[in-house]
Design a protein around this motif. Structure first.
Motif, PDB file in Angstrom:
ATOM      1  N   ARG A  54     179.967 -64.990 101.456  1.00 41.18           N
ATOM      2  CA  ARG A  54     179.063 -66.107 101.743  1.00 41.18           C
ATOM      3  C   ARG A  54     178.473 -66.018 103.146  1.00 41.18           C
ATOM      4  NH1 ARG A  54     176.851 -69.339  98.122  1.00 41.18           N
ATOM      5  NH2 ARG A  54     176.931 -71.087  99.585  1.00 41.18           N
ATOM      6  N   ARG A  55     179.241 -65.455 104.063  1.00 44.10           N
ATOM      7  CA  ARG A  55     178.779 -65.314 105.457  1.00 44.10           C
ATOM      8  C   ARG A  55     178.001 -64.018 105.663  1.00 44.10           C
ATOM      9  NH1 ARG A  55     178.586 -69.707 108.291  1.00 44.10           N
ATOM     10  NH2 ARG A  55     178.823 -68.478 110.219  1.00 44.10           N
ATOM     11  N   ASN A  56     177.784 -63.270 104.568  1.00 47.96           N
ATOM     12  CA  ASN A  56     177.045 -62.000 104.614  1.00 47.96           C
ATOM     13  C   ASN A  56     177.711 -60.933 105.480  1.00 47.96           C
ATOM     14  OD1 ASN A  56     174.889 -62.610 102.864  1.00 47.96           O
ATOM     15  ND2 ASN A  56     173.884 -63.811 104.466  1.00 47.96           N
ATOM     16  N   ILE A  57     179.001 -61.113 105.754  1.00 42.51           N
ATOM     17  CA  ILE A  57     179.755 -60.066 106.455  1.00 42.51           C
ATOM     18  C   ILE A  57     179.998 -58.907 105.487  1.00 42.51           C
ATOM     19  CG2 ILE A  57     181.940 -59.526 107.614  1.00 42.51           C
ATOM     20  CD1 ILE A  57     182.045 -62.483 108.467  1.00 42.51           C
ATOM     21  N   ILE A  58     180.278 -59.281 104.235  1.00 41.17           N
ATOM     22  CA  ILE A  58     180.386 -58.310 103.148  1.00 41.17           C
ATOM     23  C   ILE A  58     179.422 -58.741 102.056  1.00 41.17           C
ATOM     24  CG2 ILE A  58     181.880 -57.355 101.343  1.00 41.17           C
ATOM     25  CD1 ILE A  58     184.237 -57.709 103.171  1.00 41.17           C
ATOM     26  N   LYS A  59     178.680 -57.816 101.497  1.00 41.62           N
ATOM     27  CA  LYS A  59     177.746 -58.125 100.422  1.00 41.62           C
ATOM     28  C   LYS A  59     178.397 -57.820  99.077  1.00 41.62           C
ATOM     29  CE  LYS A  59     173.691 -57.218 103.286  1.00 41.62           C
ATOM     30  NZ  LYS A  59     173.428 -58.636 103.507  1.00 41.62           N
ATOM     31  N   GLU A  60     177.919 -58.519  98.051  1.00 45.69           N
ATOM     32  CA  GLU A  60     178.516 -58.340  96.729  1.00 45.69           C
ATOM     33  C   GLU A  60     178.424 -56.893  96.265  1.00 45.69           C
ATOM     34  OE1 GLU A  60     177.705 -60.214  92.367  1.00 45.69           O
ATOM     35  OE2 GLU A  60     178.161 -61.624  94.000  1.00 45.69           O
ATOM     36  N   LYS A  61     177.342 -56.217  96.634  1.00 38.12           N
ATOM     37  CA  LYS A  61     177.200 -54.814  96.228  1.00 38.12           C
ATOM     38  C   LYS A  61     178.253 -53.923  96.875  1.00 38.12           C
ATOM     39  CE  LYS A  61     173.730 -53.662  99.764  1.00 38.12           C
ATOM     40  NZ  LYS A  61     172.359 -53.171 100.001  1.00 38.12           N
ATOM     41  N   ASP A  62     178.820 -54.386  98.020  1.00 38.15           N
ATOM     42  CA  ASP A  62     179.901 -53.625  98.651  1.00 38.15           C
ATOM     43  C   ASP A  62     181.153 -53.612  97.776  1.00 38.15           C
ATOM     44  OD1 ASP A  62     178.293 -53.184 100.868  1.00 38.15           O
ATOM     45  OD2 ASP A  62     178.973 -55.010 101.880  1.00 38.15           O
ATOM     46  N   GLY A  63     181.247 -54.614  96.899  1.00 38.08           N
ATOM     47  CA  GLY A  63     182.399 -54.683  96.010  1.00 38.08           C
ATOM     48  C   GLY A  63     182.474 -53.513  95.051  1.00 38.08           C
ATOM     49  N   GLU A  64     181.313 -52.902  94.758  1.00 39.71           N
ATOM     50  CA  GLU A  64     181.306 -51.752  93.854  1.00 39.71           C
ATOM     51  C   GLU A  64     182.115 -50.599  94.438  1.00 39.71           C
ATOM     52  OE1 GLU A  64     177.292 -50.732  92.946  1.00 39.71           O
ATOM     53  OE2 GLU A  64     176.759 -52.737  92.253  1.00 39.71           O
ATOM     54  N   GLY A  65     181.936 -50.354  95.733  1.00 36.81           N
ATOM     55  CA  GLY A  65     182.694 -49.291  96.390  1.00 36.81           C
ATOM     56  C   GLY A  65     184.170 -49.611  96.452  1.00 36.81           C
ATOM     57  N   LEU A  66     184.481 -50.895  96.755  1.00 35.07           N
ATOM     58  CA  LEU A  66     185.876 -51.318  96.810  1.00 35.07           C
ATOM     59  C   LEU A  66     186.533 -51.204  95.435  1.00 35.07           C
ATOM     60  CD1 LEU A  66     188.167 -52.518  98.494  1.00 35.07           C
ATOM     61  CD2 LEU A  66     187.252 -54.799  98.009  1.00 35.07           C
ATOM     62  N   ALA A  67     185.793 -51.568  94.390  1.00 30.58           N
ATOM     63  CA  ALA A  67     186.321 -51.472  93.026  1.00 30.58           C
ATOM     64  C   ALA A  67     186.623 -50.026  92.662  1.00 30.58           C
ATOM     65  CB  ALA A  67     185.322 -52.069  92.033  1.00 30.58           C
ATOM     66  N   ARG A  68     185.752 -49.095  93.076  1.00 31.91           N
ATOM     67  CA  ARG A  68     185.986 -47.680  92.780  1.00 31.91           C
ATOM     68  C   ARG A  68     187.243 -47.177  93.477  1.00 31.91           C
ATOM     69  NH1 ARG A  68     180.232 -47.332  92.832  1.00 31.91           N
ATOM     70  NH2 ARG A  68     180.208 -46.902  95.066  1.00 31.91           N
ATOM     71  N   ILE A  69     187.476 -47.639  94.708  1.00 34.58           N
ATOM     72  CA  ILE A  69     188.691 -47.241  95.431  1.00 34.58           C
ATOM     73  C   ILE A  69     189.934 -47.761  94.709  1.00 34.58           C
ATOM     74  CG2 ILE A  69     190.010 -47.548  97.571  1.00 34.58           C
ATOM     75  CD1 ILE A  69     187.346 -47.633  99.068  1.00 34.58           C
TER      76      ILE A  69
END
Length: 303
Positions: free
Chosen positions: A23-38
């Motif tokens: 919500r604070r735009n520190i992390i974007k939802e699209k960044d979750g794709e990389g985290l999910a792959r890890i």
């Protein structure tokens, strides 16, 4: 009991932290794709390796693979029956979400809090059957109804199954376990270190993907989906718990397993088959909240 509830509170705080960072735009939802792959390709396989290495697997645990697979097929076809009057697009979009459970990202962190390593073992076996549903049946339903004329490509489905690192890890470690081969200590030690990150990273990812905006015209379709998924899940899970001749951990695995959120794999499927991604994402998040509440309630009754 207070300690147990505090563990759940910590889980909620980590999920909320992930949501706040988005919500604070520190992390974007699209960044979750990389985290999910890890998580899917590194921390979760590491947790599977550590959990199953050298473990003596009771024969009854193999029944969990069978039950997870058969239940996925059963509820998948029941779902399509109730959706038969819907448009082809809606039937495919919702139909692919009904079978399959989010075990790797959702269940493991919470099950570890409730049951410890024993719980991971039981849910790991249940997830082997579930993986065939997620990467097989759900994909087939989504693909078949995405267009008017679709030729199902079995090679594509088999390819997806063979490229699933968590599924291949499950199969490999179970086979090694059965034939009595243990992995080198160095591999186990490294996997143990990496596996410690699975719980916090999974909870953060759930927070990053939280989103509750949707088109109001989909409300009836959403309620129908939730009624099918949780109504049948609660009924079958309760019957299994009351009447199956297995130990309590086996019964709790099915009772909780049938009430878990829909698989996160439906999100990339919705992109591939050009379904409404916001609808799929929102409904997935709603199942996360409902399942979290149900799991907390069941855990408190157990305690």
């Amino acid at each position: 009991m207070d300690s147990f509830n505090m563990q759940f509170l910590y889980c909620i705080i980590i999920i909320a932290l992930g949501y706040l960072l988005k919500r604070r735009n520190i992390i974007k939802e699209k960044d979750g794709e990389g985290l999910a792959r890890i998580i899917f390709n590194l921390t979760l396989p590491s947790l599977i390796i550590v959990t199953f290495n050298g473990l003596k697997i009771d024969n009854s645990l193999f029944m969990l693979i069978f039950v997870g697979f058969i239940y996925g097929i059963l509820i998948g076809f029941i779902g399509l029956f109730f959706l038969k009057k819907k448009s082809r697009k809606n039937k495919g979009m919702v139909g692919m979400m009904i079978p399959g459970f989010n075990i790797g990202l959702f269940a493991y962190p919470l099950v570890e809090v409730i049951f410890g390593k024993e719980g991971i073992t039981y849910f790991g076996m249940f997830d082997v059957g579930n993986a065939f549903i997620v990467f097989g049946l759900s994909y087939l339903i989504g693909s078949f109804y995405s267009k008017e004329e679709v030729k199902l490509d079995y090679k594509t489905v088999i390819s997806k199954l063979s490229k699933s690192i968590p599924l291949m890890t499950y199969i490999s470690v179970v086979i090694l376990n059965l034939i009595g081969i243990t992995l080198p200590t160095a591999i186990i030690d490294v996997a143990s270190i990496i596996s410690e990150a699975n719980m916090p990273m999974s909870l953060l990812l759930l927070g990053i993907y939280l989103n509750f905006s949707f088109n109001k015209s989909y409300l009836k379709l959403m309620l129908q989906f939730l009624g099918i998924r949780y109504g049948i899940g609660l009924l079958v899970g309760s019957l299994c718990f009351l009447f199956l001749p297995y130990d309590d951990m086996f019964k709790y695995t099915l009772l909780i397993g049938f009430l878990l959120p829909t698989s996160v794999s439906v999100l990339p499927y919705s992109v591939e088959f050009q379904y409404d991604q916001k609808f799929v994402g929102t409904l997935s998040n709603i199942t996360i909240v409902i399942s979290f509440i149900l799991l907390w309630g069941i855990a408190n009754v157990m305690m």
